[in-house]
Design an enzyme around this catalytic site. Sequence first.
Site, PDB file in Angstrom:
ATOM      1  CB  ALA A 123      92.447 153.027  48.906  1.00 43.64           C
ATOM      2  CG  HIS A 221      91.029 152.581  43.268  1.00 41.78           C
ATOM      3  ND1 HIS A 221      92.017 152.761  42.740  1.00 41.78           N
ATOM      4  CD2 HIS A 221      91.064 153.236  44.482  1.00 41.78           C
ATOM      5  CE1 HIS A 221      92.809 153.359  43.200  1.00 41.78           C
ATOM      6  NE2 HIS A 221      92.475 153.800  44.577  1.00 41.78           N
TER       7      HIS A 221
END
Length: 270
Positions: A123, A221
């Site tokens: 990811a 993130h």
Amino acid sequence: MAGTMTVAIGGLGAIGAHLARALDAGVEGLRLTAIAARDQEKARRLIAGFRSTPLLVDLRGLAEHADIVVEAAPAAVFEQMAEAAIGRGRIFIPSSVGALLPRMHLVARARETGARIVVPTGALLGLDAVRAAAEGKVESVTIETRKPPRGLEGAPYLVENNIDLLGITTPRLVFKGNAFDAARGFPANVNVAAALALAGIGPERTMVEIWGDPGVSRNTHTIRVEAAAARLTMTIENVPSEENPRTGKITPLSILACLRGLTSTLKVGS
């Protein structure tokens, strides 16, 4: 087909089931030959309509039937799968990258057996840029992770410290420390931080912040790198899987791209 590599998958959750279906549908140079799952009946239902039915084996048996072993199982069985694959000299692709950080002896073992451990991007984004920067001097690497509270539920660090996020109405910082400690406290949540640490300056120097944030609907993130060659700031917002909110939908796609890269004539990215 000449040059075809065989693939075995351990775990048929949000990641493994997607990969199994994609491989059965057809990926040039790759063939699914074996799977392992805790829920045997679920596994049989999944492969019932496959064009080519893979073997259903136990976790250790995966390495007996494939060139590549993909770990897509709970982190608790990581070492069992890794040791079997590495002991047989296979290519081992872990999705539970955080479980690798405290088990770097597996890298030394792979050198002995001729195995390879290939960590997918998962990811994360910009991993190539971080790896390139790490060939020179890097001052700092940080990653800030924000997830919906449900996506952090059950993390050992939260349980041990009696932290309940399900009723919060504003963002809450629940962890700040290095990637090694983050992986230990949040084994299902910080595989991105572990991959970043391995690509860059190591788990002790890679700093991590984890936030429970009711204001976000995606696993977000933000990576910041200060290096002699470049300053990098990157943010990715991953859509959580319906089956497992701890996992982003992009994760199985990343592993599939990683698998393609092992056999592709043209490979883009380092």
